[in-house]
Motif scaffolding. Sequence first.
Motif, PDB file in Angstrom:
ATOM      1  N   MET A   1     -42.559  30.777  11.354  1.00 46.72           N
ATOM      2  CA  MET A   1     -43.456  29.783  11.987  1.00 46.72           C
ATOM      3  C   MET A   1     -43.312  29.442  13.424  1.00 46.72           C
ATOM      4  SD  MET A   1     -43.629  25.685  10.607  1.00 46.72           S
ATOM      5  CE  MET A   1     -43.818  26.032   9.251  1.00 46.72           C
ATOM      6  N   MET A   2     -44.414  29.567  14.372  1.00 44.94           N
ATOM      7  CA  MET A   2     -44.079  29.196  15.736  1.00 44.94           C
ATOM      8  C   MET A   2     -43.040  30.218  16.545  1.00 44.94           C
ATOM      9  SD  MET A   2     -44.892  25.054  15.763  1.00 44.94           S
ATOM     10  CE  MET A   2     -44.675  25.134  17.796  1.00 44.94           C
ATOM     11  N   LEU A   3     -42.697  31.230  15.845  1.00 44.14           N
ATOM     12  CA  LEU A   3     -41.632  32.000  16.603  1.00 44.14           C
ATOM     13  C   LEU A   3     -42.343  32.996  17.738  1.00 44.14           C
ATOM     14  CD1 LEU A   3     -39.379  32.973  13.653  1.00 44.14           C
ATOM     15  CD2 LEU A   3     -39.245  31.176  15.169  1.00 44.14           C
ATOM     16  N   ASN A   4     -41.787  33.040  18.806  1.00 46.94           N
ATOM     17  CA  ASN A   4     -42.498  33.642  19.830  1.00 46.94           C
ATOM     18  C   ASN A   4     -41.969  35.295  19.750  1.00 46.94           C
ATOM     19  OD1 ASN A   4     -43.233  31.514  21.163  1.00 46.94           O
ATOM     20  ND2 ASN A   4     -41.290  30.989  22.250  1.00 46.94           N
ATOM     21  N   MET A   5     -43.080  35.767  19.682  1.00 49.08           N
ATOM     22  CA  MET A   5     -42.920  37.409  19.533  1.00 49.08           C
ATOM     23  C   MET A   5     -42.535  38.088  21.149  1.00 49.08           C
ATOM     24  SD  MET A   5     -42.990  38.614  16.477  1.00 49.08           S
ATOM     25  CE  MET A   5     -43.605  40.236  16.680  1.00 49.08           C
ATOM     26  N   ARG A   6     -41.617  38.812  21.352  1.00 53.89           N
ATOM     27  CA  ARG A   6     -41.570  39.585  22.640  1.00 53.89           C
ATOM     28  C   ARG A   6     -42.207  40.877  22.612  1.00 53.89           C
ATOM     29  NH1 ARG A   6     -36.277  41.546  22.410  1.00 53.89           N
ATOM     30  NH2 ARG A   6     -36.428  41.790  24.792  1.00 53.89           N
ATOM     31  N   SER A   7     -43.210  40.750  23.567  1.00 49.00           N
ATOM     32  CA  SER A   7     -44.077  41.947  23.711  1.00 49.00           C
ATOM     33  C   SER A   7     -43.339  43.421  23.958  1.00 49.00           C
ATOM     34  CB  SER A   7     -44.695  41.832  25.080  1.00 49.00           C
ATOM     35  OG  SER A   7     -43.911  41.609  26.321  1.00 49.00           O
ATOM     36  N   THR A   8     -42.149  43.608  24.107  1.00 45.69           N
ATOM     37  CA  THR A   8     -41.408  44.498  24.224  1.00 45.69           C
ATOM     38  C   THR A   8     -40.978  45.137  23.079  1.00 45.69           C
ATOM     39  OG1 THR A   8     -39.401  43.215  24.905  1.00 45.69           O
ATOM     40  CG2 THR A   8     -40.455  44.158  26.551  1.00 45.69           C
ATOM     41  N   ASP A   9     -41.049  44.351  21.995  1.00 46.02           N
ATOM     42  CA  ASP A   9     -40.689  44.699  20.594  1.00 46.02           C
ATOM     43  C   ASP A   9     -41.243  45.794  20.024  1.00 46.02           C
ATOM     44  OD1 ASP A   9     -38.724  42.706  20.391  1.00 46.02           O
ATOM     45  OD2 ASP A   9     -40.386  41.479  18.900  1.00 46.02           O
ATOM     46  N   PRO A  10     -40.730  46.898  19.441  1.00 47.86           N
ATOM     47  CA  PRO A  10     -41.441  48.178  18.933  1.00 47.86           C
ATOM     48  C   PRO A  10     -42.567  47.703  17.833  1.00 47.86           C
ATOM     49  CG  PRO A  10     -39.269  48.345  18.313  1.00 47.86           C
ATOM     50  CD  PRO A  10     -39.300  47.057  19.216  1.00 47.86           C
ATOM     51  N   ARG A  25     -33.467  33.333  11.861  1.00 47.50           N
ATOM     52  CA  ARG A  25     -33.617  32.305  12.316  1.00 47.50           C
ATOM     53  C   ARG A  25     -32.991  31.271  11.061  1.00 47.50           C
ATOM     54  NH1 ARG A  25     -38.810  30.526  10.169  1.00 47.50           N
ATOM     55  NH2 ARG A  25     -37.724  30.111   8.584  1.00 47.50           N
ATOM     56  N   ASP A  26     -32.980  31.303   9.875  1.00 48.58           N
ATOM     57  CA  ASP A  26     -32.289  30.627   9.112  1.00 48.58           C
ATOM     58  C   ASP A  26     -30.944  30.488   9.073  1.00 48.58           C
ATOM     59  OD1 ASP A  26     -34.802  29.733   8.032  1.00 48.58           O
ATOM     60  OD2 ASP A  26     -34.740  30.904   6.237  1.00 48.58           O
ATOM     61  N   ALA A  27     -30.437  31.725   9.591  1.00 51.36           N
ATOM     62  CA  ALA A  27     -28.885  31.845   9.510  1.00 51.36           C
ATOM     63  C   ALA A  27     -28.509  31.447  10.886  1.00 51.36           C
ATOM     64  CB  ALA A  27     -28.652  33.643   9.475  1.00 51.36           C
ATOM     65  N   GLU A  47     -24.141  36.118   9.166  1.00 53.54           N
ATOM     66  CA  GLU A  47     -24.636  35.098   7.917  1.00 53.54           C
ATOM     67  C   GLU A  47     -26.000  35.697   7.564  1.00 53.54           C
ATOM     68  OE1 GLU A  47     -24.731  31.668   5.958  1.00 53.54           O
ATOM     69  OE2 GLU A  47     -23.393  32.064   7.550  1.00 53.54           O
ATOM     70  N   ALA A  48     -26.661  36.365   8.416  1.00 54.46           N
ATOM     71  CA  ALA A  48     -28.077  37.014   8.077  1.00 54.46           C
ATOM     72  C   ALA A  48     -27.974  38.370   7.223  1.00 54.46           C
ATOM     73  CB  ALA A  48     -29.159  37.062   9.109  1.00 54.46           C
ATOM     74  N   GLY A  49     -26.757  38.857   7.378  1.00 56.14           N
ATOM     75  CA  GLY A  49     -26.637  40.338   6.720  1.00 56.14           C
ATOM     76  C   GLY A  49     -27.270  41.372   7.583  1.00 56.14           C
ATOM     77  N   VAL A  50     -27.120  41.101   9.022  1.00 53.43           N
ATOM     78  CA  VAL A  50     -27.914  42.191   9.830  1.00 53.43           C
ATOM     79  C   VAL A  50     -27.066  42.427  11.178  1.00 53.43           C
ATOM     80  CG1 VAL A  50     -30.358  41.444   9.343  1.00 53.43           C
ATOM     81  CG2 VAL A  50     -29.218  40.631  11.289  1.00 53.43           C
ATOM     82  N   SER A  51     -27.388  43.337  11.903  1.00 57.91           N
ATOM     83  CA  SER A  51     -26.407  43.617  13.010  1.00 57.91           C
ATOM     84  C   SER A  51     -26.690  42.929  14.180  1.00 57.91           C
ATOM     85  CB  SER A  51     -26.753  45.059  13.436  1.00 57.91           C
ATOM     86  OG  SER A  51     -27.987  45.148  13.845  1.00 57.91           O
ATOM     87  N   PRO A  52     -25.767  42.663  15.150  1.00 58.82           N
ATOM     88  CA  PRO A  52     -26.142  41.728  16.299  1.00 58.82           C
ATOM     89  C   PRO A  52     -27.088  42.430  17.027  1.00 58.82           C
ATOM     90  CG  PRO A  52     -23.725  41.915  15.866  1.00 58.82           C
ATOM     91  CD  PRO A  52     -24.382  43.009  15.063  1.00 58.82           C
ATOM     92  N   ALA A  53     -27.249  43.605  17.024  1.00 63.38           N
ATOM     93  CA  ALA A  53     -28.351  44.418  17.801  1.00 63.38           C
ATOM     94  C   ALA A  53     -29.790  43.921  17.410  1.00 63.38           C
ATOM     95  CB  ALA A  53     -28.079  45.802  17.625  1.00 63.38           C
ATOM     96  N   LEU A  54     -29.966  43.882  16.165  1.00 66.82           N
ATOM     97  CA  LEU A  54     -31.295  43.621  15.579  1.00 66.82           C
ATOM     98  C   LEU A  54     -31.566  41.981  15.901  1.00 66.82           C
ATOM     99  CD1 LEU A  54     -33.445  44.355  13.894  1.00 66.82           C
ATOM    100  CD2 LEU A  54     -32.380  43.321  11.721  1.00 66.82           C
ATOM    101  N   THR A  64     -32.776  31.848  23.270  1.00 66.89           N
ATOM    102  CA  THR A  64     -34.169  31.984  22.537  1.00 66.89           C
ATOM    103  C   THR A  64     -34.196  31.905  21.235  1.00 66.89           C
ATOM    104  OG1 THR A  64     -34.945  33.839  24.326  1.00 66.89           O
ATOM    105  CG2 THR A  64     -36.232  33.568  22.471  1.00 66.89           C
ATOM    106  N   LEU A  65     -33.054  32.167  20.600  1.00 65.71           N
ATOM    107  CA  LEU A  65     -33.024  32.003  19.169  1.00 65.71           C
ATOM    108  C   LEU A  65     -32.897  30.287  18.931  1.00 65.71           C
ATOM    109  CD1 LEU A  65     -32.889  32.758  16.267  1.00 65.71           C
ATOM    110  CD2 LEU A  65     -30.499  33.526  16.795  1.00 65.71           C
ATOM    111  N   ARG A  66     -31.977  29.445  19.535  1.00 65.20           N
ATOM    112  CA  ARG A  66     -32.095  28.434  19.712  1.00 65.20           C
ATOM    113  C   ARG A  66     -33.566  27.630  20.002  1.00 65.20           C
ATOM    114  NH1 ARG A  66     -27.472  25.205  20.203  1.00 65.20           N
ATOM    115  NH2 ARG A  66     -28.983  23.679  19.260  1.00 65.20           N
TER     116      ARG A  66
END
Length: 236
Positions: A1-10, A25-27, A47-54, A64-66
């Motif tokens: 909800m209302m999260l900004n997509m970066r144009s550089t995302d593949p 975001r929830d994490a 917390e999210a079960g993903v890598s810092p790179a992701l 930006t996450l805040r």
Amino acid sequence: MMLNMRSTDPPTTMTDDRTARARIRDAALQRFADDGPGASVRGIAAEAGVSPALVMHHFGSKETLRHACDEYIAATIRDRKRAAMAAGPGFDPVAALREAGDGPPLMRYLARTLVEGSQRSAALVDEMVDDAVRYMAEGVQTGVLRPTAYPRERAALLTLWSLGALVLHEHAERLLGVELTGPPEKLAEAASYFAPALEIFSDGLLSDEAASTFRSTFGHHGDVTGPHNRDKETGS
């Protein structure tokens, strides 16, 4: 909800991207609520079960996450309060967060953010007031709320009172036995909080004589000066 997509995302599928971003975001909401601004990207990723790179891939930076977390808070309040105003009375601008159900600790995140005194927290409060002006205007139109000569000032006061109680939630629990950051079913049982609040908002606080004196002293019908132009405050 209302999260900004970066144009550089593949390119990714919409479902996968939304799910990953929402989980991150929830994490982040959980970690920022527990650890404050010192929460790390590595801790959020764990917390999210993903890598810092992701995390960095989706949001680019911790700031930006805040911002995404703040937007989610504001959007939750706006959407739920608008629906609540259509259904019946409601004067607590952050009550919607308690109704969000299971998920990240939105109330604790907001309480922690408000005491930071940052430009980001100021922008979040401003957005909450702007939204409150709009949904309270809808409440006036539907007959739930009384009209006012001061739509923005009233919305600002109610928002500040509600947020102030949230920041002082430990004292609210100590003095009134109400856990403002707890589950909604617990709050619903807190007559020591809602009964006097409802009395204040429905019956008022001052006697007629005292109210008349205050109106004369403070110019009840005069213009309100402040940082916002009155023509921007219409909506009721």
